[in-house]
Design a protein around this motif. Structure first.
Motif, PDB file in Angstrom:
ATOM      1  N   TYR A  63      -4.251  -8.954  20.738  1.00  0.00           N
ATOM      2  CA  TYR A  63      -3.345  -8.936  19.108  1.00  0.00           C
ATOM      3  C   TYR A  63      -2.616  -8.845  19.975  1.00  0.00           C
ATOM      4  CZ  TYR A  63      -7.627  -7.891  15.998  1.00  0.00           C
ATOM      5  OH  TYR A  63      -8.478  -7.566  15.970  1.00  0.00           O
ATOM      6  N   GLN A  64      -1.613  -9.858  19.129  1.00  0.00           N
ATOM      7  CA  GLN A  64      -0.163  -9.651  19.714  1.00  0.00           C
ATOM      8  C   GLN A  64       1.064  -9.155  18.817  1.00  0.00           C
ATOM      9  OE1 GLN A  64       1.349 -13.463  20.380  1.00  0.00           O
ATOM     10  NE2 GLN A  64      -0.735 -14.428  21.987  1.00  0.00           N
ATOM     11  N   LEU A  65       0.669  -8.982  17.660  1.00  0.00           N
ATOM     12  CA  LEU A  65       1.277  -8.450  16.726  1.00  0.00           C
ATOM     13  C   LEU A  65       1.181  -7.025  16.524  1.00  0.00           C
ATOM     14  CD1 LEU A  65       2.833 -10.871  14.856  1.00  0.00           C
ATOM     15  CD2 LEU A  65       4.120 -10.419  16.493  1.00  0.00           C
ATOM     16  N   LYS A  66       1.862  -6.051  16.403  1.00  0.00           N
ATOM     17  CA  LYS A  66       1.635  -4.621  15.527  1.00  0.00           C
ATOM     18  C   LYS A  66       2.689  -4.817  14.021  1.00  0.00           C
ATOM     19  CE  LYS A  66      -0.567  -0.716  17.153  1.00  0.00           C
ATOM     20  NZ  LYS A  66      -0.756   0.401  17.805  1.00  0.00           N
ATOM     21  N   ALA A  67       1.900  -4.342  12.848  1.00  0.00           N
ATOM     22  CA  ALA A  67       3.041  -3.872  12.192  1.00  0.00           C
ATOM     23  C   ALA A  67       3.138  -2.969  10.884  1.00  0.00           C
ATOM     24  CB  ALA A  67       3.273  -5.508  11.477  1.00  0.00           C
ATOM     25  N   LEU A  68       3.773  -2.349  10.011  1.00  0.00           N
ATOM     26  CA  LEU A  68       3.379  -2.369   8.927  1.00  0.00           C
ATOM     27  C   LEU A  68       4.204  -2.688   8.266  1.00  0.00           C
ATOM     28  CD1 LEU A  68       6.134   1.322  10.654  1.00  0.00           C
ATOM     29  CD2 LEU A  68       3.767   1.013  10.515  1.00  0.00           C
ATOM     30  N   ILE A  69       3.131  -2.517   6.967  1.00  0.00           N
ATOM     31  CA  ILE A  69       3.668  -3.586   5.955  1.00  0.00           C
ATOM     32  C   ILE A  69       3.104  -2.677   4.866  1.00  0.00           C
ATOM     33  CG2 ILE A  69       2.270  -5.126   4.328  1.00  0.00           C
ATOM     34  CD1 ILE A  69       1.294  -6.408   6.768  1.00  0.00           C
ATOM     35  N   THR A  70       4.727  -2.624   3.799  1.00  0.00           N
ATOM     36  CA  THR A  70       4.172  -1.466   2.224  1.00  0.00           C
ATOM     37  C   THR A  70       4.576  -2.812   1.276  1.00  0.00           C
ATOM     38  OG1 THR A  70       7.024  -2.094   2.529  1.00  0.00           O
ATOM     39  CG2 THR A  70       6.155  -0.369   3.589  1.00  0.00           C
ATOM     40  N   ILE A  71       3.512  -2.051   0.553  1.00  0.00           N
ATOM     41  CA  ILE A  71       3.309  -3.039  -1.022  1.00  0.00           C
ATOM     42  C   ILE A  71       3.821  -1.790  -1.884  1.00  0.00           C
ATOM     43  CG2 ILE A  71       1.399  -3.449  -2.323  1.00  0.00           C
ATOM     44  CD1 ILE A  71      -0.485  -4.269  -0.332  1.00  0.00           C
ATOM     45  N   ARG A  72       4.988  -3.045  -3.335  1.00  0.00           N
ATOM     46  CA  ARG A  72       4.902  -2.105  -4.851  1.00  0.00           C
ATOM     47  C   ARG A  72       3.913  -2.625  -5.618  1.00  0.00           C
ATOM     48  NH1 ARG A  72      11.087  -1.589  -6.504  1.00  0.00           N
ATOM     49  NH2 ARG A  72      10.224  -0.213  -8.262  1.00  0.00           N
ATOM     50  N   ALA A  73       2.762  -2.032  -5.258  1.00  0.00           N
ATOM     51  CA  ALA A  73       1.445  -3.284  -6.426  1.00  0.00           C
ATOM     52  C   ALA A  73       2.385  -2.938  -7.860  1.00  0.00           C
ATOM     53  CB  ALA A  73       0.485  -2.071  -6.522  1.00  0.00           C
ATOM     54  N   PHE A  74       1.714  -4.502  -8.902  1.00  0.00           N
ATOM     55  CA  PHE A  74       2.248  -4.835  -9.280  1.00  0.00           C
ATOM     56  C   PHE A  74       1.912  -3.944 -10.488  1.00  0.00           C
ATOM     57  CE2 PHE A  74       2.155  -8.830  -7.460  1.00  0.00           C
ATOM     58  CZ  PHE A  74       3.822  -9.349  -7.970  1.00  0.00           C
ATOM     59  N   MET A  75       1.439  -3.593 -12.068  1.00  0.00           N
ATOM     60  CA  MET A  75       1.313  -3.012 -12.964  1.00  0.00           C
ATOM     61  C   MET A  75       0.052  -3.328 -12.670  1.00  0.00           C
ATOM     62  SD  MET A  75       2.062  -0.514 -14.814  1.00  0.00           S
ATOM     63  CE  MET A  75       3.947  -1.192 -15.360  1.00  0.00           C
ATOM     64  N   GLY A  76      -0.726  -2.450 -12.868  1.00  0.00           N
ATOM     65  CA  GLY A  76      -2.473  -2.644 -12.524  1.00  0.00           C
ATOM     66  C   GLY A  76      -3.434  -3.331 -11.243  1.00  0.00           C
ATOM     67  N   MET A  77      -2.255  -3.691 -10.848  1.00  0.00           N
ATOM     68  CA  MET A  77      -3.575  -3.709  -9.496  1.00  0.00           C
ATOM     69  C   MET A  77      -3.368  -2.791  -8.517  1.00  0.00           C
ATOM     70  SD  MET A  77      -3.378  -6.502 -10.169  1.00  0.00           S
ATOM     71  CE  MET A  77      -4.038  -7.612  -8.953  1.00  0.00           C
ATOM     72  N   LEU A  78      -2.589  -1.640  -8.639  1.00  0.00           N
ATOM     73  CA  LEU A  78      -2.684  -0.739  -7.711  1.00  0.00           C
ATOM     74  C   LEU A  78      -4.611  -0.123  -7.332  1.00  0.00           C
ATOM     75  CD1 LEU A  78      -1.730   1.517  -5.357  1.00  0.00           C
ATOM     76  CD2 LEU A  78      -1.535   3.243  -7.227  1.00  0.00           C
ATOM     77  N   LYS A  79      -4.999  -0.219  -8.306  1.00  0.00           N
ATOM     78  CA  LYS A  79      -6.515   0.629  -8.007  1.00  0.00           C
ATOM     79  C   LYS A  79      -7.289  -0.680  -7.549  1.00  0.00           C
ATOM     80  CE  LYS A  79      -6.728   4.188 -10.627  1.00  0.00           C
ATOM     81  NZ  LYS A  79      -8.011   5.214 -11.498  1.00  0.00           N
ATOM     82  N   PRO A  80      -7.095  -2.128  -8.503  1.00  0.00           N
ATOM     83  CA  PRO A  80      -7.881  -3.244  -7.587  1.00  0.00           C
ATOM     84  C   PRO A  80      -7.145  -2.981  -5.756  1.00  0.00           C
ATOM     85  CG  PRO A  80      -7.568  -3.740  -9.288  1.00  0.00           C
ATOM     86  CD  PRO A  80      -6.296  -2.455  -9.127  1.00  0.00           C
ATOM     87  N   PHE A  81      -6.497  -3.150  -5.268  1.00  0.00           N
ATOM     88  CA  PHE A  81      -5.894  -3.064  -3.869  1.00  0.00           C
ATOM     89  C   PHE A  81      -6.717  -1.533  -3.223  1.00  0.00           C
ATOM     90  CE2 PHE A  81      -3.322  -1.433  -0.530  1.00  0.00           C
ATOM     91  CZ  PHE A  81      -3.126  -2.920   0.062  1.00  0.00           C
ATOM     92  N   LEU A  82      -6.579  -0.712  -3.928  1.00  0.00           N
ATOM     93  CA  LEU A  82      -6.961   0.420  -3.105  1.00  0.00           C
ATOM     94  C   LEU A  82      -8.585   0.292  -2.561  1.00  0.00           C
ATOM     95  CD1 LEU A  82      -5.781   3.887  -4.634  1.00  0.00           C
ATOM     96  CD2 LEU A  82      -5.319   2.328  -2.647  1.00  0.00           C
ATOM     97  N   GLU A  83      -9.649  -0.578  -3.658  1.00  0.00           N
ATOM     98  CA  GLU A  83     -10.357  -1.315  -3.091  1.00  0.00           C
ATOM     99  C   GLU A  83     -10.674  -2.227  -2.417  1.00  0.00           C
ATOM    100  OE1 GLU A  83     -13.880   0.417  -3.430  1.00  0.00           O
ATOM    101  OE2 GLU A  83     -12.342   1.814  -4.678  1.00  0.00           O
ATOM    102  N   LYS A  84      -9.548  -3.597  -2.279  1.00  0.00           N
ATOM    103  CA  LYS A  84      -9.957  -4.285  -1.632  1.00  0.00           C
ATOM    104  C   LYS A  84      -8.978  -4.222   0.546  1.00  0.00           C
ATOM    105  CE  LYS A  84      -9.713  -9.007  -0.670  1.00  0.00           C
ATOM    106  NZ  LYS A  84     -11.131  -9.614  -0.692  1.00  0.00           N
ATOM    107  N   VAL A  85      -8.233  -3.331   0.229  1.00  0.00           N
ATOM    108  CA  VAL A  85      -7.790  -2.748   1.532  1.00  0.00           C
ATOM    109  C   VAL A  85      -9.440  -2.297   2.335  1.00  0.00           C
ATOM    110  CG1 VAL A  85      -7.337  -0.714   1.196  1.00  0.00           C
ATOM    111  CG2 VAL A  85      -6.117  -2.104   2.303  1.00  0.00           C
ATOM    112  N   LYS A  86      -9.728  -1.729   1.695  1.00  0.00           N
ATOM    113  CA  LYS A  86     -10.711  -1.137   2.730  1.00  0.00           C
ATOM    114  C   LYS A  86     -11.994  -2.343   3.332  1.00  0.00           C
ATOM    115  CE  LYS A  86     -11.688   2.555   0.493  1.00  0.00           C
ATOM    116  NZ  LYS A  86     -12.494   3.168  -1.689  1.00  0.00           N
ATOM    117  N   SER A  87     -11.411  -3.994   2.929  1.00  0.00           N
ATOM    118  CA  SER A  87     -12.022  -4.794   3.073  1.00  0.00           C
ATOM    119  C   SER A  87     -11.138  -5.866   4.349  1.00  0.00           C
ATOM    120  CB  SER A  87     -12.379  -6.043   2.185  1.00  0.00           C
ATOM    121  OG  SER A  87     -11.762  -6.629   1.330  1.00  0.00           O
ATOM    122  N   PHE A  88     -10.242  -5.188   4.950  1.00  0.00           N
ATOM    123  CA  PHE A  88      -9.240  -5.590   5.569  1.00  0.00           C
ATOM    124  C   PHE A  88      -9.343  -5.732   6.996  1.00  0.00           C
ATOM    125  CE2 PHE A  88      -6.714  -6.494   2.220  1.00  0.00           C
ATOM    126  CZ  PHE A  88      -6.385  -8.079   1.520  1.00  0.00           C
TER     127      PHE A  88
END
Length: 147
Positions: A63-88
């Motif tokens: 790997y050549q890069l390490k990064a910190l990424i913040t997300i400000r979730a859209f309305m109603g998208m936090l819970k779907p993201f919390l499930e999706k992030v486990k697959s990345f």
């Protein structure tokens, strides 16, 4: 269980090198190997010691890069993201946080193109901000006794 000074000394040893033997820890803290083993077992049973792990250098494995990424979730998208992030596979740490953003992730990436493609997957969930990590100032600092 209250952590006495001896338990903290054992924790300090384990946090610096969790592969050292109980006999070596005993020599450092001044008690026998069986006594070290008993104390470690009690701390494991109580959840004070939660895990032992190996840290792999992302850069040494390609790997050549390490990064910190913040997300400000859209309305109603936090819970779907919390499930999706486990697959990345790119995400090595992810925290739900307070403040303007909802999520902060530590990610490892092959290159800038990989970063771009990864961000493209995130923007459906919210507004992102990315910071590239240049170096570690403090790395795996041990937990110390409360004062």
């Amino acid at each position: 269980m209250s952590l006495d000074q001896l338990n903290w000394k054992i924790l300090k040893c384990l946090q610096s090198n969790s592969r050292q033997s109980n006999a070596e820890i005993g020599r450092q803290v001044g008690i026998s190997s069986p006594a070290v083993s008993e104390r470690i077992k009690k701390m494991e049973d109580l959840g004070i010691i939660q895990n032992y792990h190996t840290t792999v250098s992302p850069f040494e494995v390609g790997y050549q890069l390490k990064a910190l990424i913040t997300i400000r979730a859209f309305m109603g998208m936090l819970k779907p993201f919390l499930e999706k992030v486990k697959s990345f596979d790119e995400v090595i740490n992810c925290y739900r946080i307070t403040g303007n953003e909802n999520i902060v992730m530590e990610v490892v990436l092959k290159n800038q193109k990989h970063l771009e493609l990864f961000i493209d997957q995130l923007i459906v969930y919210g507004e992102t901000k990315t910071q590239i990590v240049l170096s570690h100032v403090i790395k795996h600092n041990p937990v110390k006794p409360l004062k």
